[in-house]
Design a protein around this motif. Structure first.
Motif, PDB file in Angstrom:
ATOM      1  N   ASN A  21       4.976 -21.324  80.768  1.00 22.03           N
ATOM      2  CA  ASN A  21       3.920 -22.100  81.409  1.00 22.03           C
ATOM      3  C   ASN A  21       4.011 -21.981  82.931  1.00 22.03           C
ATOM      4  O   ASN A  21       2.995 -21.855  83.615  1.00 22.03           O
ATOM      5  N   ALA A  22       5.232 -21.988  83.470  1.00 17.96           N
ATOM      6  CA  ALA A  22       5.411 -21.905  84.920  1.00 17.96           C
ATOM      7  C   ALA A  22       5.074 -20.514  85.461  1.00 17.96           C
ATOM      8  O   ALA A  22       4.647 -20.385  86.610  1.00 17.96           O
ATOM      9  N   LYS A  23       5.245 -19.478  84.656  1.00 22.80           N
ATOM     10  CA  LYS A  23       5.033 -18.106  85.117  1.00 22.80           C
ATOM     11  C   LYS A  23       3.589 -17.628  84.981  1.00 22.80           C
ATOM     12  O   LYS A  23       3.215 -16.646  85.620  1.00 22.80           O
ATOM     13  N   LEU A  24       2.788 -18.282  84.155  1.00 25.44           N
ATOM     14  CA  LEU A  24       1.428 -17.809  83.907  1.00 25.44           C
ATOM     15  C   LEU A  24       0.527 -18.013  85.120  1.00 25.44           C
ATOM     16  O   LEU A  24       0.668 -18.991  85.852  1.00 25.44           O
ATOM     17  N   LYS A  25      -0.393 -17.076  85.304  1.00 29.65           N
ATOM     18  CA  LYS A  25      -1.385 -17.155  86.372  1.00 29.65           C
ATOM     19  C   LYS A  25      -2.730 -16.721  85.806  1.00 29.65           C
ATOM     20  O   LYS A  25      -2.777 -15.838  84.942  1.00 29.65           O
ATOM     21  N   PRO A  26      -3.825 -17.286  86.275  1.00 29.63           N
ATOM     22  CA  PRO A  26      -5.135 -16.866  85.768  1.00 29.63           C
ATOM     23  C   PRO A  26      -5.400 -15.399  86.095  1.00 29.63           C
ATOM     24  O   PRO A  26      -5.033 -14.912  87.161  1.00 29.63           O
ATOM     25  N   GLY A  27      -6.005 -14.694  85.144  1.00 31.77           N
ATOM     26  CA  GLY A  27      -6.389 -13.312  85.375  1.00 31.77           C
ATOM     27  C   GLY A  27      -5.384 -12.273  84.917  1.00 31.77           C
ATOM     28  O   GLY A  27      -5.699 -11.086  84.934  1.00 31.77           O
ATOM     29  N   VAL A  28      -4.168 -12.679  84.525  1.00 30.02           N
ATOM     30  CA  VAL A  28      -3.213 -11.680  84.048  1.00 30.02           C
ATOM     31  C   VAL A  28      -3.666 -11.175  82.683  1.00 30.02           C
ATOM     32  O   VAL A  28      -4.335 -11.881  81.927  1.00 30.02           O
ATOM     33  N   THR A  29      -3.289  -9.965  82.360  1.00 37.44           N
ATOM     34  CA  THR A  29      -3.734  -9.363  81.107  1.00 37.44           C
ATOM     35  C   THR A  29      -2.856  -9.830  79.948  1.00 37.44           C
ATOM     36  O   THR A  29      -1.728 -10.279  80.144  1.00 37.44           O
ATOM     37  N   LEU A  30      -3.386  -9.662  78.752  1.00 39.08           N
ATOM     38  CA  LEU A  30      -2.629  -9.992  77.548  1.00 39.08           C
ATOM     39  C   LEU A  30      -1.377  -9.126  77.460  1.00 39.08           C
ATOM     40  O   LEU A  30      -0.314  -9.603  77.061  1.00 39.08           O
ATOM     41  N   PHE A  68      -7.850 -16.112  76.313  1.00 40.11           N
ATOM     42  CA  PHE A  68      -8.097 -14.819  76.938  1.00 40.11           C
ATOM     43  C   PHE A  68      -9.544 -14.419  76.715  1.00 40.11           C
ATOM     44  O   PHE A  68     -10.032 -14.456  75.592  1.00 40.11           O
ATOM     45  N   LEU A  69     -10.214 -14.027  77.782  1.00 36.62           N
ATOM     46  CA  LEU A  69     -11.578 -13.522  77.703  1.00 36.62           C
ATOM     47  C   LEU A  69     -11.543 -12.070  78.128  1.00 36.62           C
ATOM     48  O   LEU A  69     -11.169 -11.759  79.262  1.00 36.62           O
ATOM     49  N   ASN A  70     -11.904 -11.178  77.210  1.00 45.23           N
ATOM     50  CA  ASN A  70     -11.859  -9.727  77.445  1.00 45.23           C
ATOM     51  C   ASN A  70     -10.471  -9.273  77.902  1.00 45.23           C
ATOM     52  O   ASN A  70     -10.334  -8.433  78.781  1.00 45.23           O
ATOM     53  N   GLY A  71      -9.432  -9.862  77.326  1.00 43.54           N
ATOM     54  CA  GLY A  71      -8.065  -9.448  77.610  1.00 43.54           C
ATOM     55  C   GLY A  71      -7.439 -10.051  78.850  1.00 43.54           C
ATOM     56  O   GLY A  71      -6.312  -9.730  79.189  1.00 43.54           O
ATOM     57  N   LYS A  72      -8.146 -10.929  79.552  1.00 47.53           N
ATOM     58  CA  LYS A  72      -7.620 -11.559  80.769  1.00 47.53           C
ATOM     59  C   LYS A  72      -7.464 -13.053  80.538  1.00 47.53           C
ATOM     60  O   LYS A  72      -8.334 -13.701  79.962  1.00 47.53           O
ATOM     61  N   LEU A  73      -6.338 -13.601  81.005  1.00 52.26           N
ATOM     62  CA  LEU A  73      -6.038 -15.014  80.815  1.00 52.26           C
ATOM     63  C   LEU A  73      -6.985 -15.877  81.640  1.00 52.26           C
ATOM     64  O   LEU A  73      -7.099 -15.717  82.852  1.00 52.26           O
ATOM     65  N   GLN A  74      -7.672 -16.792  80.956  1.00 47.24           N
ATOM     66  CA  GLN A  74      -8.600 -17.704  81.622  1.00 47.24           C
ATOM     67  C   GLN A  74      -7.944 -19.058  81.885  1.00 47.24           C
ATOM     68  O   GLN A  74      -8.043 -19.592  82.975  1.00 47.24           O
TER      69      GLN A  74
END
Length: 151
Positions: A71-80, A118-124
């Protein structure tokens, strides 16, 4: 109608533009060098993808060592693929196949889990859910509103 993903169009057009400029500047030898660079880029991308999937194949689906750290490492827009590389595990798909947006879940040993959309493979967006904490200590009995004296 789905929105257009410009990256799917931009990368091939850039490759074609690179080939055209190489031919115009250096002739067929320039095209050969440009093709070598493009193939090298594709091989590097393919190798990285295979290494991530090879590491993920050795772990249970939807498992992560620590959901809080994820949870701490995730950022919006990173790929799956990037999230799979971080967790070293494929996420457990919670939505029907081929439906956008996709929801994946990663659970740790303490039953905390992170659900990523994920929308189109990118984290929303993503959410961390932790199980309710049960106190092991017995509740302190109050007498006349005061705790008992310490022994």
């Amino acid at each position: 109608m789905r929105p257009m993903n410009f990256q799917k169009v931009f990368v091939p057009l850039t490759g074609l533009l690179l080939l055209g400029l190489s031919y115009r500047s250096f002739g067929w030898s320039g095209v050969a060098v440009a093709c070598t660079g493009i193939v090298m880029f594709l091989l590097l991308h393919f190798t990285r993808t295979m290494q991530v999937l090879k590491r993920a194949a050795d772990r249970p689906i939807g498992y992560v060592a620590s959901a809080v750290m994820l949870n701490a490492k995730l950022k919006p827009g990173v790929t799956l693929l990037h999230v799979v590389a971080m967790t070293r595990s494929l996420g457990l798909l919670k939505t029907p196949k081929e439906q956008q947006p996709e929801t994946y879940r990663w659970t740790d040993g303490g039953l905390s889990y992170v659900e990523g959309i994920f929308l189109n493979g990118k984290l929303q967006s993503w959410t961390l859910t932790r199980p309710p904490v049960e106190d092991d200590a017995a509740p302190v009995a109050l007498q006349d509103g005061n705790p008992p004296p310490a022994v």
